[in-house]
Design a protein around this motif. Structure first.
Motif, mmCIF file in Angstrom:
data_model
loop_
_atom_site.group_PDB
_atom_site.id
_atom_site.type_symbol
_atom_site.label_atom_id
_atom_site.label_comp_id
_atom_site.label_asym_id
_atom_site.label_seq_id
_atom_site.Cartn_x
_atom_site.Cartn_y
_atom_site.Cartn_z
ATOM 1 N N SER A 74 0.821 -1.208 0.000
ATOM 2 C CA SER A 74 0.000 0.000 0.000
ATOM 3 C C SER A 74 0.859 1.264 0.000
ATOM 4 O O SER A 74 0.475 2.275 -0.567
ATOM 5 C CB SER A 74 -0.946 -0.006 1.199
ATOM 6 O OG SER A 74 -0.245 0.296 2.369
ATOM 7 N N GLU A 75 2.048 1.204 0.601
ATOM 8 C CA GLU A 75 2.903 2.395 0.596
ATOM 9 C C GLU A 75 3.358 2.708 -0.826
ATOM 10 O O GLU A 75 3.430 3.875 -1.216
ATOM 11 C CB GLU A 75 4.146 2.182 1.472
ATOM 12 C CG GLU A 75 3.859 2.012 2.944
ATOM 13 C CD GLU A 75 3.585 0.566 3.312
ATOM 14 O OE1 GLU A 75 3.663 -0.301 2.422
ATOM 15 O OE2 GLU A 75 3.292 0.309 4.491
ATOM 16 N N VAL A 76 3.661 1.638 -1.576
ATOM 17 C CA VAL A 76 4.064 1.835 -2.965
ATOM 18 C C VAL A 76 2.900 2.427 -3.742
ATOM 19 O O VAL A 76 3.059 3.385 -4.506
ATOM 20 C CB VAL A 76 4.519 0.495 -3.583
ATOM 21 C CG1 VAL A 76 4.824 0.658 -5.055
ATOM 22 C CG2 VAL A 76 5.730 -0.041 -2.848
ATOM 23 N N GLN A 77 1.714 1.867 -3.521
ATOM 24 C CA GLN A 77 0.525 2.390 -4.192
ATOM 25 C C GLN A 77 0.354 3.878 -3.906
ATOM 26 O O GLN A 77 0.024 4.665 -4.792
ATOM 27 C CB GLN A 77 -0.728 1.670 -3.687
ATOM 28 C CG GLN A 77 -0.848 0.254 -4.151
ATOM 29 C CD GLN A 77 -2.174 -0.333 -3.697
ATOM 30 O OE1 GLN A 77 -3.207 0.315 -3.714
ATOM 31 N NE2 GLN A 77 -2.142 -1.569 -3.263
ATOM 32 N N TYR A 78 0.568 4.232 -2.652
ATOM 33 C CA TYR A 78 0.380 5.619 -2.234
ATOM 34 C C TYR A 78 1.246 6.552 -3.069
ATOM 35 O O TYR A 78 0.761 7.551 -3.622
ATOM 36 C CB TYR A 78 0.737 5.731 -0.749
ATOM 37 C CG TYR A 78 0.685 7.110 -0.170
ATOM 38 C CD1 TYR A 78 -0.536 7.693 0.167
ATOM 39 C CD2 TYR A 78 1.852 7.833 0.065
ATOM 40 C CE1 TYR A 78 -0.583 8.960 0.716
ATOM 41 C CE2 TYR A 78 1.806 9.095 0.619
ATOM 42 C CZ TYR A 78 0.597 9.657 0.940
ATOM 43 O OH TYR A 78 0.542 10.902 1.479
ATOM 44 N N VAL A 79 2.516 6.209 -3.190
ATOM 45 C CA VAL A 79 3.427 7.067 -3.936
ATOM 46 C C VAL A 79 3.093 7.043 -5.423
ATOM 47 O O VAL A 79 3.051 8.090 -6.085
ATOM 48 C CB VAL A 79 4.890 6.630 -3.704
ATOM 49 C CG1 VAL A 79 5.827 7.504 -4.504
ATOM 50 C CG2 VAL A 79 5.230 6.681 -2.236
ATOM 51 N N ILE A 122 -11.993 1.230 -6.446
ATOM 52 C CA ILE A 122 -11.608 1.156 -5.041
ATOM 53 C C ILE A 122 -12.114 -0.129 -4.409
ATOM 54 O O ILE A 122 -13.237 -0.561 -4.659
ATOM 55 C CB ILE A 122 -12.138 2.410 -4.319
ATOM 56 C CG1 ILE A 122 -11.324 3.602 -4.797
ATOM 57 C CG2 ILE A 122 -12.059 2.269 -2.817
ATOM 58 C CD1 ILE A 122 -12.066 4.874 -4.824
ATOM 59 N N ARG A 123 -11.252 -0.716 -3.611
ATOM 60 C CA ARG A 123 -11.614 -1.927 -2.873
ATOM 61 C C ARG A 123 -11.967 -1.547 -1.455
ATOM 62 O O ARG A 123 -11.393 -0.602 -0.906
ATOM 63 C CB ARG A 123 -10.435 -2.883 -2.823
ATOM 64 C CG ARG A 123 -10.270 -3.695 -4.063
ATOM 65 C CD ARG A 123 -8.827 -3.755 -4.441
ATOM 66 N NE ARG A 123 -8.675 -3.312 -5.831
ATOM 67 C CZ ARG A 123 -8.521 -4.146 -6.825
ATOM 68 N NH1 ARG A 123 -8.415 -5.418 -6.598
ATOM 69 N NH2 ARG A 123 -8.445 -3.718 -8.067
ATOM 70 N N THR A 139 -11.072 -2.880 1.096
ATOM 71 C CA THR A 139 -9.962 -3.082 2.031
ATOM 72 C C THR A 139 -8.854 -2.044 1.887
ATOM 73 O O THR A 139 -7.902 -2.055 2.657
ATOM 74 C CB THR A 139 -9.360 -4.477 1.823
ATOM 75 O OG1 THR A 139 -9.254 -4.707 0.425
ATOM 76 C CG2 THR A 139 -10.211 -5.543 2.453
ATOM 77 N N PRO A 165 -6.702 1.202 2.365
ATOM 78 C CA PRO A 165 -6.646 2.252 3.391
ATOM 79 C C PRO A 165 -7.236 3.559 2.844
ATOM 80 O O PRO A 165 -7.209 3.784 1.630
ATOM 81 C CB PRO A 165 -5.154 2.430 3.647
ATOM 82 C CG PRO A 165 -4.498 1.228 3.093
ATOM 83 C CD PRO A 165 -5.374 0.716 2.008
ATOM 84 N N THR A 166 -7.742 4.382 3.746
ATOM 85 C CA THR A 166 -8.441 5.598 3.313
ATOM 86 C C THR A 166 -7.597 6.458 2.381
ATOM 87 O O THR A 166 -8.086 6.962 1.370
ATOM 88 C CB THR A 166 -8.837 6.433 4.536
ATOM 89 O OG1 THR A 166 -9.465 5.573 5.454
ATOM 90 C CG2 THR A 166 -9.779 7.546 4.148
ATOM 91 N N GLN A 167 -6.320 6.621 2.719
ATOM 92 C CA GLN A 167 -5.504 7.510 1.899
ATOM 93 C C GLN A 167 -5.366 7.007 0.463
ATOM 94 O O GLN A 167 -5.303 7.811 -0.477
ATOM 95 C CB GLN A 167 -4.131 7.694 2.520
ATOM 96 C CG GLN A 167 -3.463 6.386 2.872
ATOM 97 C CD GLN A 167 -2.318 6.564 3.847
ATOM 98 O OE1 GLN A 167 -1.953 7.686 4.139
ATOM 99 N NE2 GLN A 167 -1.766 5.480 4.332
ATOM 100 N N LYS A 179 -16.244 7.307 6.476
ATOM 101 C CA LYS A 179 -16.900 8.591 6.229
ATOM 102 C C LYS A 179 -15.982 9.612 5.542
ATOM 103 O O LYS A 179 -16.439 10.410 4.733
ATOM 104 C CB LYS A 179 -17.435 9.174 7.544
ATOM 105 C CG LYS A 179 -18.609 8.399 8.103
ATOM 106 C CD LYS A 179 -19.759 8.295 7.089
ATOM 107 C CE LYS A 179 -20.720 7.202 7.503
ATOM 108 N NZ LYS A 179 -21.355 6.504 6.379
#
Lengths: 431, 961
Positions: B336-341, B366-367, B369, B371-373, B407
């Motif tokens: 997920s960190e890689v996805q974030y960047v 979007i899945r 599961t 994370p919100t970010q 939310k």
């Protein structure tokens, strides 16, 4: 580049610090704790946090934050990728990457970190080289070490660092020469309430376990390489030959490694191996609800579907669930609001079903969202995309190796690499 | 000096211990273990200490006990001591010095791995005193045989730089040297050092550019990232924009317009441009970079893939950028960190190049599961990708997201719907209806967010939607979120003419609850009151007065200010100035609808994939991505000189081939001239070389011996005629000193003199050539002049001159013989025979003749001198002689004393000379520094101390005459 590394448990305990340049106070982690306080879950902590003097780049793995402290510009992915590599190395060395195992092996961890980075720049990250320099702990060795006082650090100098193929150590010897390849495929799909596929794709990896003496040069070819839409390789694979002939030609690292990851062309229709019928409803009055889920096999090409687990994230107002099932076990955790139904094998004759009532918080408004279902499953001896390995040839060595290929299909990945699941989204449209 | 330092060290050490013993006795057991003879105990102690360091506990008081073990035999103990040393050396600088000698020894180890690890630890010790030692070690390691040691040297450069930035210039020299390295092992590390020390010296890259491009695929992953990022910057300064002629601006203007329009406009403008510009041709080096980086999109390392992606985004022609999309989408399946960047970067890319990611729309779904970010970023990308064709799918997807339990994510989705609605006119009404329905949602946050978004949408066409405004007015009774309340109030105030009946009523309710509202709501109540007062003062005059009075005594000064301001503006009094006339214009001016923009717009002025891009702020040490140059800089700077092989014919062939390889526009006349002249000189050199080579090979064959003698004879003849040979130009030796070998009287008419010709002896490079001149002063001819029975010190050798068969009376004959003096001034004794007599003769060389000149630059000189310090350096002061004025005289005198060559140097006060001894090749470095009043100082650096001492004496003598 990377200035310091802190390992922090989810409870906020800094249990390891390592500095490659001058020492940075651990109070820098307070910014992480602040972000953690704001985030609803550890996964939601932003990977990059800017503080007045430093930047924190962190990854969250196995309930540990790996926090790298950076002072100047550096590609964030560079650090993230490295931190994951560190976690994988720990996993490889200690069998698991947990706070306890790291604390138990703190000296080895320190030695590893010392070799992996020099002045914050990656030096040796290949498992083969590291293992040559620092031997992984085994029970036998630790017993011997305590008695004889001999060490984990290899007495011989690591020559692998000097060679042109840094991923393979020299002088490998086995009595049984074997090479195994696991073709593991995952279906990643989103379905809507009626079971229609919104999005589906197949991703696969080929994990290899190669134990061959000397310097073997392997060539792996596929029956149907055209299926592969997008690929990424271990550095050992010669890209030019793949471009020209669609074969994998490589000198393998010693031991376990991921040879390639691939994506199967999305145009091919993805066959979803199971169907799910679900009905979750909350009553307007009486603060209760009903749940009814049925699962059955669809297209499985004659193979049995195993390890089926259904996970449901319930709305917050669901206090408890009183459910009965005709197969497997179901548990509801009232704290995390997660319902897990472990079904096991799917039989053609019997269709597993889970039903019962849900008790809601009294007085709370009826939840209007429908819970989503995540399904995990596993099919042995089948690559759902139909990918098949044709043959494996070896050059450079004289002996005859034992070769094996195994196919597995999963939904989502239970392994350490991914967090994705095949998700069955349920939607309600605007009226 | 040394003892003083040691004493000081001892003193501080004992002081430290004394102070700390009282503080902590708990480490006594560890100290004991460290002092023991058993490795196992030491190891155990070190392990416990390292565990303490890892936990962040202070273990600095053990420093003296630990450092003692730095030379321990056990490898693991040693390694752990290194870990400890590097951690605490900064705090205990004096004690850390004790360990330095161990590493210095390690630097000379025959094993490359030990050399490398010694350098690694030495350079990691952050103690300023050892900077010169580090510098020396780095320089030495930079020219090590082993590429691994050179790699370590490259790693050490940034360490030294951070310790002492004054060393920059010297370090750049080392970087320059290492950049020329041809091994993959070094490439990544040295570029890293380059980026940290001198990223602005882009000129150092020119010559190495093609090499780096070609090596790239074989460099290790981390090095690839650094090299690719650096080359992106390089390419931006050296090549032309490949998209210039396509004119991107045209595309941007009609960003949300239909594709057809865009195409037309493009065509027209491109056509206009074609007239202006000459057609763009991509520099082959630009193409090389793009071609060689492309396979790396298949790397397993996300950082490498991202680096290539940003390179393509910033450098590739529009039509080729598309290839990166697939690879970036692949990274979306990673952590997920890689996805974030990656998503942050994709979001920026989608603004400029939307079409690239359109086929992968569904990969950004979007899945539950995520994370919100990640969800929010995916929303951003989906919104950027929305166009007329896919908006319905995207909206349907958005609708499901609104049902999510997360939310924050729902709020972001509503914002996204708002943005789609403003950007795509066709769906505006649909979106608005959907959002209005959300107003009846049970969740207040959803409602509030919808209100805010609806407000923005309504501003576009308020007249059509008075019913929506009415509906929202009703919401004020229930909705509590301040931002939403403020939005509703603003709407009613702004469009009060559309809801003339409701507006005063809302104001009435608000006046009632004014004191309990949040600040932003209060401000909007004031606004509403003012606007109503201006349009409908009859009904609202009193209410407005009331609200203004309440605001006058509010706690917040903003609100008090606003109230005062509004009162002055709208309530006419005697004093109120000219402004109140314009109150209506001020308050009820037509406000432009807000443009809902992506937060990622214009982020692409940061280099993608960088930390600065991610933070949208410049991080320390960020190197700006330069704009494309208007016209391309000279591409020939990247041409690498080809080393010509020795044979002339092949040289020419090579030359032809290199020329044909190069594009025609490359070879400008000047460089060609240079090339040719350099070939000439190298040819002539190589000819000589090849001769001497062949000599050496056939040395043992007797038949050839004569031929060799003949050659040396010819050379001697040539010298005598002072034929301008290519080498004769270099040493300015002036007249040669002649010494007497055999006096006319003792030689019974045969006079023999010799001099040191200062030419390399052709047969053997280790010999000093001695030119011998025979003069026959007798009446009879002398026959068979030759050397006999040399009596030599061990190690010395003589290459005899060819026998002179006949020397007629009155004639002079010159021959050359070679003597290997073994770098000593001991005499060579031998007999000189004629057909009748034997004479015992002796040749004793002055020390200055035992060396031969070598050419050096000033920097090389200083570097070498740095390595010949201490015992190897002899310095003497002197007063210059009467005639010895000006550096010209000094140079001439020094050169006539010793066979050295001058080192070009910048300072007029200094003269430097370099040479090496003939036999062993040890360096001889001479520095003459002149000071005022004829005072001067001579320094000789030479490994052979005896030679050094004698040479200083000779030079002193020569200069003080």
């Amino acid at each position: 580049m990377i200035h310091s590394l802190f390992l922090v448990s989810t409870a906020g305990h800094i249990f390891l610090e390592k500095h490659w340049k001058s020492v940075i106070s651990r109070s820098v982690c307070d910014y992480l704790f602040e972000a953690q306080g704001k985030a609803s879950a550890p996964e939601n902590v932003p990977p990059v946090i800017a503080t007045p003097h430093h930047y924190l780049i962190s990854v969250y793995r196995d309930r540990i934050f790996f926090v790298a402290v950076i002072q100047t510009e550096v590609p964030p992915l560079f650090v993230i990728e490295f931190l994951h590599r560190v976690a994988e190395t720990f996993q490889d060395y200690f069998g698991e990457c947990s706070e306890a195992s790291i604390k138990d092996n703190v000296v080895i961890v320190y030695e590893l970190l010392e070799e992996m980075l020099d002045n914050g720049f990656p030096l040796a990250t290949e498992a083969n080289i590291l293992k040559e320099m620092i031997k992984p702990p085994t029970i036998l060795r630790s017993v011997v070490n305590t008695i004889t006082g001999s060490s984990n650090v290899g007495g011989t100098l690591p020559t692998g660092q000097l060679s042109n193929i840094p991923w393979r150590r020299t002088g490998v010897k086995y009595t049984n020469n074997e090479a195994y390849f696991d073709v593991v495929e995952e279906i990643d799909a989103i379905l809507d309430k009626s079971g229609t596929v919104v999005f589906a794709e197949i991703q696969g990896v080929i994990d290899a376990c190669v134990k061959l003496s000397g310097m073997p040069d392997l060539t792996l070819s596929f029956v149907n390489p055209r299926l592969l839409d997008d690929v990424s390789f271990h550095p050992c694979v010669r890209f030019k030959r793949w471009e020209a002939e669609r074969v994998l030609s490589f000198i393998p690292p010693d031991g376990n490694f991921r040879l390639m990851s691939y994506h199967v062309n999305a145009q091919n229709l993805v066959a979803i191996p199971v169907y799910v019928k679900q009905n979750v409803s909350f009553f307007e009055t009486g603060s209760s609800g009903r749940l009814d889920i049925t699962v059955g096999p669809k297209q499985t090409m004659g193979k049995t579907i195993e390890d089926v687990v259904i996970t449901v994230h319930m709305p917050k107002v669901v206090l408890n669930a009183n459910l009965t099932t005709n197969q497997g076990t179901s548990t509801y955790d009232p704290v995390t609001k997660v319902l897990v139904w472990d079904i096991g094998k799917l039989n053609q004759q019997k269709v597993p079903n889970l039903k019962g009532s849900l008790s809601l918080q009294s007085g709370a408004p009826r939840p209007d969202e429908n819970p989503t279902l995540n399904i995990d499953l596993r099919i042995q001896q089948l690559a759902i995309s139909g990918l098949k390995v044709n043959r494996l040839n070896m050059f450079g060595e004289k002996y005859k190796p034992f070769k094996g290929v195994k196919y597995v299909t999963k939904a989502g990945n239970a392994g350490p690499q991914r967090e994705q699941r095949s998700t069955f989204f349920c939607w309600n449209l605007f009226e | 000096m040394v003892t003083l330092l040691l004493q000081k060290v001892k003193y501080t050490a004992s002081k430290n211990i004394c102070v700390k013993i009282s503080l902590s006795c708990r480490h006594d057991d560890l100290k004991e273990m460290l002092d023991s003879n058993k490795d196992s105990l030491k190891l155990e102690a070190m392990k416990r200490i390292v565990a303490m360091i890892a936990r962040g506990k202070n273990a600095s008081d053990l420093f003296p006990a630990v450092v003692k073990n730095v030379a321990c035999k056990n490898i693991e103990v040693k390694k752990l001591v290194y870990v400890y040393l590097v951690r605490y050396a900064e705090e205990q600088q004096d004690l850390a010095l004790l360990s330095i000698s161990t590493f210095q020894r390690g630097l000379k180890d025959p094993n490359q791995l030990i050399r490398a690890s010694a350098l690694r630890v030495l350079s990691s010790i952050r103690v300023t005193i050892i900077v010169p030692i580090m510098m020396l070690a780095i320089k030495e390691a930079a020219s090590d045989m082993s590429p691994y040691v050179r790699k370590t040297a490259a790693h050490a450069i940034p360490k030294l730089y951070s310790l002492d930035p004054d060393q920059k210039d010297q370090l750049i020299e080392v970087i320059e040297k290492l950049l020329a390295d041809k091994t993959t092992l070094v490439a990544g590390s040295v570029v890293m050092a380059f980026e940290e020390v001198c990223p602005e010296r882009i000129d150092l890259i020119h010559k190495n550019y093609r090499k780096l491009c070609n090596l790239l695929i074989d460099v290790e992953e981390w090095g690839q990232v650094v090299i690719i990022n650096m080359l992106t910057r390089y390419a931006r300064t050296q090549f032309l924009n490949p998209n210039e002629s396509l004119l991107e601006e045209g595309g941007e203007k009609t960003f949300y317009g239909s594709d057809e329009e865009e195409g037309k406009e493009d065509k027209v403008e491109a056509a206009a441009l074609v007239v202006k510009r000459k057609p763009y041709v991509m520099d082959p080096d630009h193409r090389l970079l793009l071609r060689n980086t492309k396979p790396l999109l298949q790397s397993r390392n996300a950082a490498v893939v991202m680096a290539v992606a940003q390179l393509y985004f910033h450098l590739a022609p529009k039509a080729e950028v598309g290839v990166i999309a697939k690879a970036l989408v692949r990274l979306m399946r990673s952590h997920s960190e890689v996805q974030y960047v990656v998503l942050q970067n994709v979001a920026t890319m989608t603004i400029k190049r939307r079409g690239m990611f359109e086929p992968y729309l569904k990969s950004f779904y979007i899945r539950s599961t995520d994370p919100t970010q990640i969800k929010v970023l995916k929303l951003e990308v989906l919104t950027n990708l929305a166009n007329e064709t896919n908006i319905s799918t995207i909206l349907r997807e958005f609708q499901t997201y609104i049902k999510s339990m997360d939310k924050d994510f729902v709020a972001a989705t509503i914002q996204a719907i708002g943005r789609c609605a403003t950007n795509i006119g066709e769906v505006r009404d649909t979106c608005l209806n959907g959002l209005v329905q959300l107003l009846s949602n049970r969740d207040e946050l959803v409602v509030a967010e919808s209100v805010v978004v609806i407000k923005k949408l309504l501003q576009m066409q308020p007249e059509k939607h008075s019913d929506i405004i009415k509906h929202m007015a009703k919401l004020t009774d229930n909705i509590q979120v301040p931002m939403a309340r403020a939005s509703i109030l603003w709407l009613i105030g702004e469009y009060c003419e559309h809801v003339p009946k409701i507006a005063p009523d809302v104001l009435r309710k608000m006046a009632k609850s004014f004191t309990n509202e949040e600040d932003i709501v209060k401000l909007q109540i004031l606004n509403l009151a003012a606007k109503l007062y201006l349009t409908n003062s009859k009904q609202t005059k009193l209410l407005t007065q009331y609200v203004l009075n309440l605001a006058k005594y509010d706690q917040n000064y903003d609100i008090r200010d606003r109230a005062r301001f509004i009162r002055q503006l709208i309530v006419p009094t005697d004093k109120s100035g000219a402004l109140s006339k314009y109150a209506k214009k001020l308050f009820l001016a037509l406000k432009p609808a807000p443009v809902l923009e992506s937060p990622f717009k214009d982020r692409d002025h940061f280099q993608l994939g960088s930390l600065s891009h991610l933070l949208n702020a410049k991080a320390g040490g960020y190197q700006e991505l330069p704009d494309w140059p208007e016209s391309a800089p000279d591409p020939s700077v990247r041409n690498v000189e080809v080393k010509y092989p020795t044979e002339q014919s092949s040289t020419e062939e090579q030359k032809k081939s290199t020329k044909s390889k190069e594009p025609k526009d490359r070879s400008d006349s000047e460089s060609e001239d240079e090339e040719e002249s350099s070939t000439e000189s190298s040819e002539s050199e190589s000819e000589e070389e090849s001769e001497s080579d062949t000599d050496a090979k056939k040395k043992k064959k007797k038949t050839v011996k004569k031929w060799r003698i003949y050659v040396s004879f010819c050379v001697a003849l040539l010298l005598k005629c002072s034929f301008p040979s290519p080498q004769a130009a270099s040493p300015t030796c002036g007249p040669l000193k002649t010494y007497e070998l055999l006096h006319r009287i003792t030689g019974e008419g045969l006079a023999v003199t010799y001099c040191f010709s200062r030419r390399p002896f052709t047969g053997d490079p280790h010999m000093v050539s001695v030119q011998i001149q025979f003069t026959n002063n007798t009446e009879v001819e002398a026959r068979s002049l030759r050397v006999l029975e040399p009596k030599l010190q061990s190690g010395m050798r003589i290459a005899e001159f060819p026998e002179i068969d006949v020397l007629p009376p009155g004639e002079i004959s010159t021959v050359v013989m070679g003597i290997d003096f073994c770098d000593s001034t001991q005499a060579a004794n031998f007999q000189l025979c004629t057909h009748t007599k034997k004479f015992f003769v002796t040749i004793q060389p002055p020390v200055g003749e035992l060396m031969m000149p070598i050419f050096m630059t000033e920097n090389e000189f200083k570097k070498e001198q740095g390595q010949l310090m201490g015992m190897n350096e002899i310095t003497e002061k002197l007063t210059l002689g009467e005639g010895c004025r000006g550096d010209h005289v000094i140079i001439q005198r020094v050169i006539s004393t010793a066979n050295l060559s001058r080192v070009p140097c910048g300072s007029a006060m200094e003269c430097r000379f370099a040479g090496k001894t003939v036999t062993s090749g040890s360096l001889v470095l001479v520095t003459v520094v002149t000071k005022e009043e004829r005072a001067a100082q001579v320094t000789v650096n030479c490994e052979k101390m005896l030679i050094g001492t004698m040479l200083v004496k000779d030079i002193l003598q020569a200069l003080s005459q």
